[in-house]
Scaffold this motif. Structure first.
Motif, PDB file in Angstrom:
ATOM      1  N   ASP A  57       7.680  10.222   2.867  1.00  0.00           N
ATOM      2  CA  ASP A  57       8.832  10.280   1.976  1.00  0.00           C
ATOM      3  C   ASP A  57       8.561  11.137   0.726  1.00  0.00           C
ATOM      4  N   GLN A  83       7.761   6.123   5.006  1.00  0.00           N
ATOM      5  CA  GLN A  83       8.861   5.195   5.244  1.00  0.00           C
ATOM      6  C   GLN A  83       8.696   4.657   6.654  1.00  0.00           C
ATOM      7  N   TYR A 142       3.401   8.892   0.796  1.00  0.00           N
ATOM      8  CA  TYR A 142       3.712   7.553   1.287  1.00  0.00           C
ATOM      9  C   TYR A 142       4.605   7.699   2.508  1.00  0.00           C
ATOM     10  N   TYR A 146      13.661  11.424  -6.205  1.00  0.00           N
ATOM     11  CA  TYR A 146      12.188  11.402  -6.147  1.00  0.00           C
ATOM     12  C   TYR A 146      11.643  12.534  -7.001  1.00  0.00           C
ATOM     13  N   ILE A 150      17.666   7.375   2.260  1.00  0.00           N
ATOM     14  CA  ILE A 150      16.471   7.980   1.648  1.00  0.00           C
ATOM     15  C   ILE A 150      16.405   9.475   1.956  1.00  0.00           C
ATOM     16  N   TYR A 196      12.543   4.534  -8.209  1.00  0.00           N
ATOM     17  CA  TYR A 196      13.127   3.542  -7.307  1.00  0.00           C
ATOM     18  C   TYR A 196      14.226   2.715  -7.966  1.00  0.00           C
ATOM     19  N   GLU A 246      17.160   4.039   5.526  1.00  0.00           N
ATOM     20  CA  GLU A 246      16.394   5.240   5.875  1.00  0.00           C
ATOM     21  C   GLU A 246      17.287   6.478   5.848  1.00  0.00           C
ATOM     22  N   SER A 265       0.450  -2.061  -0.651  1.00  0.00           N
ATOM     23  CA  SER A 265       0.807  -1.843   0.752  1.00  0.00           C
ATOM     24  C   SER A 265       0.349  -3.016   1.606  1.00  0.00           C
ATOM     25  N   ASP A 311       7.662   1.039   2.249  1.00  0.00           N
ATOM     26  CA  ASP A 311       7.236   2.294   1.628  1.00  0.00           C
ATOM     27  C   ASP A 311       5.732   2.093   1.501  1.00  0.00           C
ATOM     28  N   LEU A 344       8.776  -2.038  -4.473  1.00  0.00           N
ATOM     29  CA  LEU A 344       9.353  -0.829  -5.061  1.00  0.00           C
ATOM     30  C   LEU A 344       9.573  -1.054  -6.565  1.00  0.00           C
TER      31      LEU A 344
END
Lengths: 320, 389
Positions: free
Chosen positions: B168, B303, B301, B331, B322, B84, B319, B109, B130, B77
């Motif tokens: 997300d 979560q 993306y 975001y 978020i 982030y 979570e 990733s 993420d 992140l």
């Protein structure tokens, strides 16, 4: 496959030819030492103790990772043993990557070796230990280690296609446009020569210093010209050291990664191909062929380092 | 991701550091194992199997359990990515008893999956992901199902019915440009073929490696008669761009954007925004962002929670955090459209000032499905290198 064949036909041949000549004196030289006084044996135990951190270090961070990386090439994504990953060598892109790596390493090593040797020769005009020699020696030690993203940015600021200072000068003064030359495999030659020349100075200087003035005087007394001296004495004495340094430069360039990653992120050389396969988000299931490419690199490096060791032994004959 | 020119030496140093971290981690695991056995009344395996906050006796119980664990490992992140930096700081402020460890911020990733596998069973393993869709779909066995309290506020096609993953945020593929070097604003990818862009256009990496770079190719495909099912026109476009001398292989960064070396960069809108005036003195004040007209390309993306999370309650609390309007608005402020946006608009929990400055999400929006992404990846791996080298 292509890669290993190229190597066998090239540098390896030279080293094999010189091998028998080197081996004999080396064995002869080693024997008396091991037959030496008991003191040596008594010193050996603490010697091993003192060496053990290094040995453990090499095992943990070089030997084991190398074995793990290479063996990963012989398993598929599910952990079953396979030879299928070797098919990567038949891939046109991978072949071009190896070709790119060979060309880049060969050209940058050759340029660095010649330029570095000329610098070394010029430096013999000053006595060893003089201020200038010490300064150049220190500068070389620093510059030979200068690399990675830092060097990439330094190069971008100097010869980058858009804003490089030298690029701008060439454009306004001579009408020459470098364009994005720096961001090509060929363009990487510039940063590679940048750390290659100082490395050559470091490795080749001892050999040049090993040329004794008396040899020149003796040759002159016997009526040899300057040219004869270099062809018959200087050249042959320096040749193994020069070739050894050349191989070292080649290997150094061959294994370099970070400068290239910043400058040619679209790939074109083997280390970048390995990184692409290991970390890809878009093409899944290729992580294991990275091990095969690593094997290809390890083979090349093994051949080169063996050749280097052999040449180095021969070169040292004249350096005492 | 970034090693150095002298791999033998530097890698060895890095490896030493890693090994030391591993030893420390192993030691910590020993401690954590005994202390977290009864976190919040739930054993660690039970907490790892919790599919909603109810298993902890509601949010209060979840918070208590997470605070007892006292630690959360997040991975890949970057602070400047989709806000982030602020999101992690907000979590620290809200739950000061939980220490947040941000690992490998610039990783991919694939690095997340690699870390989850190699650190499995250790205290240092990532708790939450993420993660890009293509990589996630290959590794569904690594994630644990969990449904946040605001589950219903996320559209059905944005989440897995079992709760293994949930979208997300998405960026839009955009063209960032330095308005002091490029005087006429580009409006489409085709514009970039012009001679005014000689040696100027860069993308964020190798498309056969980075999803963001591949998305630039997909955007070019859509802008040149292709579609998510047919990305070949995108490859052809970049071959043309390369031939025109406009495309450069250098990896763009804040530094190359500030110096003017890469005056045009195709990347996610939130990353282009982050390099501009929004970055303050660290950014390029002339950096502008254009989302090309026509169909927009995004990529949500996901979560997901590591099934073997060393801090299962903290992972679940993250979570929950978020999917609060507070974080979803963060975001949005970075130019990343959050998954709860529609629900938040109807409930008026969206930060309207922020939405106005970022602009409404485009109506005509596509993203590649997992199958399309796999197919496109196969095409890229066969065709890309030949097109641009």
């Amino acid at each position: 496959m292509t890669a290993s064949r190229t190597v066998r036909g090239g540098t390896a041949g030279a080293s094999l030819r010189s091998a028998p000549a080197v081996a004999d004196p080396a064995v002869g030289g080693a024997a008396p030492v091991s037959r030496g006084a008991g003191a040596v044996a008594r010193r050996r135990a603490p010697g091993w103790l003192g060496l053990s951190p290094f040995v453990v270090y090499v095992l943990l961070f070089l030997a084991i990772p190398a074995v793990v990386a290479v063996t990963s090439g012989f398993f598929d994504a599910d952990g079953r043993p396979t030879l299928g990953n070797l098919a990567a060598f038949a891939d046109r892109g991978v072949q071009l990557d190896f070709l790119g790596s060979f060309q880049l390493s060969a050209v940058s090593a050759a340029i660095s070796a010649v330029v570095g040797a000329v610098v070394c020769w010029a430096l013999t005009a000053w006595p060893a230990g003089s201020g200038l020699r010490t300064a150049i020696d220190s500068a070389s030690s620093v510059l030979a280690q200068f690399g990675g993203v830092m060097l990439a940015f330094a190069m971008i600021a100097t010869i980058g296609g858009q804003t490089g200072i030298v690029t701008g000068l060439l454009r306004t003064a001579f009408g020459i446009d470098l364009g994005p030359f720096l961001y090509t495999v060929g363009g990487l030659t510039v940063p590679y020569v940048y750390f290659g020349v100082p490395l050559m100075v470091l490795t080749f200087m001892p050999a040049i210093d090993g040329l004794k003035a008396q040899w020149g005087e003796a040759a002159a007394t016997l009526g040899a010209t300057r040219r004869h001296y270099w062809i018959r004495i200087g050249g042959p004495v320096l040749a193994p050291a020069f070739l050894g340094s050349l191989i070292l430069l080649f290997a150094n360039a061959f294994s370099s990664f970070a400068t290239a990653a910043a400058l040619i992120d679209q790939g074109g050389i083997v280390p970048l191909a390995i990184q692409q396969q290991l970390t890809s988000e878009t093409v899944v299931g290729v992580a294991n062929s990275a091990g095969v490419l690593a094997l290809g690199m390890v083979l090349v490096m093994a051949v080169l380092m063996t050749a280097y060791a052999l040449l180095e032994r021969r070169a040292q004959r004249w350096q005492s | 991701m970034h090693s150095t020119t002298r791999p033998r030496r530097r890698t060895a140093v890095a490896a030493t550091a890693l090994a030391l971290a591993g030893l420390v981690g192993a030691a910590l695991t020993g401690c954590a194992g005994s202390s977290s056995a009864s976190a919040g009344g739930l054993s660690k395996p039970k907490a790892q199997a919790a599919t909603s906050a109810a298993a902890f006796g509601g949010m209060k119980g979840l918070v208590a359990a997470a605070e007892k664990e006292g630690k959360l490992n997040v991975i890949t992140l970057p602070p400047s990515w989709a806000n982030y930096g602020k999101i992690i700081d907000g979590f620290k402020k809200k739950y000061p008893k939980i220490k947040v460890v941000s690992q490998n911020p610039n990783g991919s990733s694939a690095d997340e999956v690699a870390a989850a596998k190699s650190q499995k069973g250790r205290d240092t393993a990532p708790d939450v992901f993420d993660i890009g869709t293509a990589v996630l779909q290959q590794n569904l066995d690594l994630v644990a199902p969990y449904k946040v309290a605001n589950w219903q506020q996320v559209p059905d096609d944005f989440k897995d019915a079992d709760g293994k993953w949930i979208y997300d945020y998405t960026g839009l593929m955009s063209i960032g440009y330095d308005s002091s070097k490029v005087t006429t604003a580009p409006t489409s990818v085709k514009d970039l073929l012009g001679s005014a862009y000689k040696g100027k256009v860069a993308i964020k990496g190798d498309p056969t490696k980075a999803n963001e770079a591949a998305s630039a190719v997909y955007l070019a495909a859509i802008g040149n008669g292709g579609s998510p099912d047919d990305v070949q026109p995108g490859v052809d476009y970049f071959a043309k761009l390369k031939k025109a001398g406009n495309f450069v292989s250098v990896l763009p960064s804040q530094a190359t954007v500030n110096s003017g070396e890469t005056p045009v960069v195709l990347q996610w809108s939130y990353n282009n925004l982050a390099w501009g005036p929004a970055a303050g003195s660290a950014g390029n004040p002339n950096w502008k962002v254009v989302v090309p007209s026509g169909t927009a390309l995004g990529s949500y993306y996901n979560q997901a929670i590591n099934a073997g999370a060393p801090h299962p309650a903290a992972a679940r609390l993250w979570e929950e955090y978020i999917y609060t309007p507070e974080v979803q608005n963060l975001y949005l402020a970075a130019g990343a459209y959050p998954a709860m946006l529609k629900a938040m608009q109807s409930k008026s929990t969206v930060d309207t000032a922020v939405l106005k400055s970022v602009g409404e999400a485009p109506a005509d929006f596509v993203q590649l499905s997992a199958d399309q992404a796999t197919k496109a990846g196969t095409l890229l791996s066969a065709k890309w290198a030949a097109a641009v080298r």
